[in-house]
Design a protein around this motif. Structure first.
Motif, PDB file in Angstrom:
ATOM      1  N   HIS A 379     -24.696 -16.665   8.699  1.00  0.00           N
ATOM      2  CA  HIS A 379     -23.871 -16.695   7.494  1.00  0.00           C
ATOM      3  C   HIS A 379     -24.340 -15.589   6.540  1.00  0.00           C
ATOM      4  N   GLN A 380     -23.399 -14.998   5.829  1.00  0.00           N
ATOM      5  CA  GLN A 380     -23.707 -13.944   4.872  1.00  0.00           C
ATOM      6  C   GLN A 380     -23.183 -14.339   3.494  1.00  0.00           C
ATOM      7  N   VAL A 381     -24.020 -14.139   2.468  1.00  0.00           N
ATOM      8  CA  VAL A 381     -23.660 -14.456   1.087  1.00  0.00           C
ATOM      9  C   VAL A 381     -23.771 -13.184   0.251  1.00  0.00           C
ATOM     10  N   GLU A 382     -22.692 -12.863  -0.470  1.00  0.00           N
ATOM     11  CA  GLU A 382     -22.676 -11.669  -1.309  1.00  0.00           C
ATOM     12  C   GLU A 382     -23.200 -11.996  -2.708  1.00  0.00           C
ATOM     13  N   SER A 383     -23.439 -10.954  -3.480  1.00  0.00           N
ATOM     14  CA  SER A 383     -23.987 -11.143  -4.830  1.00  0.00           C
ATOM     15  C   SER A 383     -23.034 -11.904  -5.744  1.00  0.00           C
ATOM     16  N   ASP A 384     -21.718 -11.849  -5.436  1.00  0.00           N
ATOM     17  CA  ASP A 384     -20.754 -12.597  -6.251  1.00  0.00           C
ATOM     18  C   ASP A 384     -20.606 -14.049  -5.801  1.00  0.00           C
ATOM     19  N   GLY A 385     -21.398 -14.461  -4.808  1.00  0.00           N
ATOM     20  CA  GLY A 385     -21.371 -15.842  -4.336  1.00  0.00           C
ATOM     21  C   GLY A 385     -20.425 -16.090  -3.178  1.00  0.00           C
ATOM     22  N   SER A 386     -19.655 -15.107  -2.756  1.00  0.00           N
ATOM     23  CA  SER A 386     -18.733 -15.311  -1.638  1.00  0.00           C
ATOM     24  C   SER A 386     -19.507 -15.463  -0.332  1.00  0.00           C
ATOM     25  N   ILE A 387     -18.957 -16.316   0.532  1.00  0.00           N
ATOM     26  CA  ILE A 387     -19.654 -16.738   1.757  1.00  0.00           C
ATOM     27  C   ILE A 387     -18.768 -16.442   2.963  1.00  0.00           C
ATOM     28  N   THR A 388     -19.384 -15.960   4.025  1.00  0.00           N
ATOM     29  CA  THR A 388     -18.680 -15.724   5.280  1.00  0.00           C
ATOM     30  C   THR A 388     -19.550 -16.159   6.441  1.00  0.00           C
ATOM     31  N   HIS A 389     -18.957 -16.913   7.371  1.00  0.00           N
ATOM     32  CA  HIS A 389     -19.646 -17.103   8.645  1.00  0.00           C
ATOM     33  C   HIS A 389     -19.421 -15.827   9.437  1.00  0.00           C
ATOM     34  N   LYS A 390     -20.413 -14.960   9.427  1.00  0.00           N
ATOM     35  CA  LYS A 390     -20.228 -13.560   9.804  1.00  0.00           C
ATOM     36  C   LYS A 390     -20.300 -13.320  11.303  1.00  0.00           C
TER      37      LYS A 390
END
Length: 624
Positions: A379-390
């Motif tokens: 999983h990847q989390v961006e600085s704006d809090g958005s989440i993706t099962h990458k």
């Protein structure tokens, strides 16, 4: 999908595979296959009347005692008794005895098993000389044959489950002998003559066996006293439809009711010690059995070294105090966690591995119980809090060593930035260091590139190496910064996640909606999924309970307990190891194989999502 108990045992411990391999090394052996004890004993005696024979599962009776011997080889008046165990052995490093000549506690149960069989065999056939052996997986040997494990399949004939070769194997097909036969006559004799204490009574092997036999014949239960050993009692259960031997035993010996024994016991204390002081036994001796019975003098050391995060002593004190005061809210070390958060580099990467170690190597050049990495989730989390099962990767091939393709896929997932990588506990670091050594011994064209990647994200204490992007252990952040009474004495991710959820309005508000597997939170395996629901008692249900069981008879918690031979670090991977082992060892239709494949993908995805949820719950608390 169905998984019979016998299949479960075969897949869980490797004993069936090692036993089958041991038999393959004795092609003249005859299996004593009679179902009834009497039939098996009669058939065994028939063969033992011959000058020479090799028997598998020979049935030997002496008085009230009956044993089934893994491999029995009779030559004239001498019998070799060979007990086969799935445990590994390094003849260059391991020993059955300690520095002072006493039997190692690690090997004692195995050797006691052999000693009892020898005692019964000698009593039944005093005219024969008995030579005893343990046969174990030799960790120094490498397989010279490819696909050796595929020569053995789990089968079920007449209701009996076993692992057997699919055909008569030649010496070339077996290749290098992977098992070592070690004489244990000296150890067996020592165990047969020594005294040992159980429940305040001193026994010899013979007198202990006689006592157990008498109790069994008289249908009499033996209570052996209570103590720290009760913490690992195998007869505990949370299933209301099953009887708990633990509760029966403790009720009988302490006078406590079943209801009382549902309260937090001393054994729930994390690791059971404060510093090096044993605090459990004195409390048991004064008949204090519960965490709430602790008094300050029991657990408050004179000096506690100050630290920014909870040290081990503070954490255990916190657990005790929360039980005494019936605390229901979490505790945080805010400064410790805030410092950690301020060091993170975005995007954040949360990874989880699923691995196994097979008794019989799949590939030439591999050793018994060598680690195999068959799956990861990211999983990847961006600085704006958005989440993706990458990303995700799962080996679905039979007979192909997955580790190098595994590390290539992981490198591809993580190499495009310098974001912080998270793992949960030591497992991922350990596995990557194992693959590093495997690569160095390999002929892979890109091995040095892959090794450089591994070194960049790992650490290794024996050479004091710390990678520039060494993974952050979320487990250590839990230890140092967070405690909730719902976790009791466990810091397993399956204990931490429900505690975080229970204490976070942010998480319950977000994941009680079908947001997962949407444009908002993309997923590779779920669509519009709601992770959080409440049960009839208005409690949040753990996301791990929201996934259907991989096997109908057992849920993932029961499978984790079955596989819990490696402590807290590996206990959460039971279902995955079982499913992968079944895919590798059992003939099945493609539809069934795809069921396991898809189930594994979902379970591993939840492991990395659980890490993300812990991060989100903390971030909301720390910075709102």
């Amino acid at each position: 999908m169905k998984l019979e108990d016998q299949f479960l045992e075969a897949l869980a411990n490797g004993g069936f595979q090692v036993g089958a391999l041991a038999r393959a090394y004795h092609p003249d052996g005859i299996l004593i296959a009679e179902k009834s004890n009497e039939g098996a004993i009669e058939k065994t005696n028939e063969y033992l009347s011959r000058e020479n024979c090799t028997l598998f599962e020979a049935a030997i009776r002496a008085g009230d005692y009956l044993v089934r011997i893994d491999i029995l080889i009779k030559k004239g008046n001498t019998i070799q008794l060979i007990e086969v165990k799935a445990k590994s052995f390094n003849p260059n490093e391991d020993s059955f005895t300690g520095a002072k000549g006493s039997i190692s506690s690690k090997w004692r149960p195995y050797l006691m098993d052999v000693a009892f069989q020898v005692m019964v065999l000698k009593n039944a056939f005093p005219q024969f000389a008995v030579v005893s052996y343990l046969m174990l997986a030799d960790k120094t040997k490498t397989a010279s044959a490819n696909g050796l494990n595929q020569q053995f399949k789990i089968t079920k004939v007449d209701g009996r489950v076993s692992v057997a070769p699919i055909k008569q194997l030649t010496a070339d097909e077996l290749g290098t002998t992977l098992l070592i036969k070690i004489p244990v006559g000296t150890e067996v004799e020592k165990l047969g003559n020594e005294d040992f204490e159980i429940g305040g009574t001193t026994y010899t092997l013979a007198s202990y066996a006689a006592m157990l036999s008498a109790d069994l014949n008289n249908n009499q239960k033996k209570f052996m006293g209570i103590g720290k050993h009760c913490n690992k009692c195998e007869f505990q259960t949370n299933d209301e439809e099953l009887s708990s031997g633990f509760i029966e035993c403790w009720s009988k010996q302490t006078g406590l009711s079943t209801q009382q024994l549902t309260q937090p016991l001393l054994f729930e204390l994390w690791r059971g010690y404060l510093g090096s002081k044993d605090i459990i036994t004195p409390l048991l001796n004064r008949q204090d059995y519960f965490l709430k019975d602790f008094q300050e003098a029991d657990f408050a050391p004179k000096n506690i070294k100050p630290s920014i995060g909870y040290n081990a002593t503070e954490r255990r004190i916190l657990q005790i105090q929360s039980s005494v005061t019936d605390l229901k809210t979490p505790s945080y070390k805010k400064e410790f966690l805030i410092d950690a958060f301020n060091s993170f580099i975005y995007p954040l990467h949360f990874i989880d591995f699923e691995t196994t170690a097979l008794a019989i190597p799949m590939y030439a050049g591999r050793r018994p119980y060598e680690q195999i990495a068959f799956q990861f989730s990211h999983h990847q989390v961006e600085s704006d809090g958005s989440i993706t099962h990458k990303d995700q990767w799962l080996n679905n091939a039979i007979g192909e060593f997955p580790n190098y393709d595994f590390i290539r896929a992981l490198k591809s997932a993580l190499e495009y930035d310098q974001g912080t990588i998270f793992r949960y506990h030591n497992h991922e670091n350990t596995i990557l260091n194992v693959i590093y050594l495997q690569l160095l011994e390999s002929n892979e064209i890109d091995k040095y590139e892959l090794c450089d990647f591994i070194r960049s994200i790992t650490h290794k204490s024996d050479d004091q190496h710390v990678g520039a992007r060494d993974m952050v252990d979320l487990y250590q952040l839990v230890i140092g910064g967070f405690y909730h009474p719902l976790m009791k004495g466990s810091n397993s991710i399956k204990s931490v996640l429900p505690a975080i959820i229970e204490s976070s309005d942010f998480l319950t508000g977000k994941y009680s909606n079908p947001c997962y597997g949407t444009d908002a939170i993309p997923s590779l395996n779920f669509k519009q999924h709601t992770w959080l629901l409440k049960d009839l008692s208005d409690n949040w249900i753990s996301p791990y309970k929201r996934l259907p069981p991989v096997f109908e008879e057992l849920n993932s918690e029961q499978l984790d307990e079955l596989c819990d031979d490696n402590g807290e670090e590996l206990k959460d991977g039971g279902a995955a190891m079982m499913a992968y082992a079944k895919m590798q060892f059992v003939d099945m239709p493609n539809e069934e194989r795809m069921f396991y494949y898809n189930a594994l993908l979902k379970y591993c995805e939840l492991d990395t999502l659980a890490m993300v949820m812990i991060y989100e719950g903390w971030k909301d608390y720390l910075f709102k």
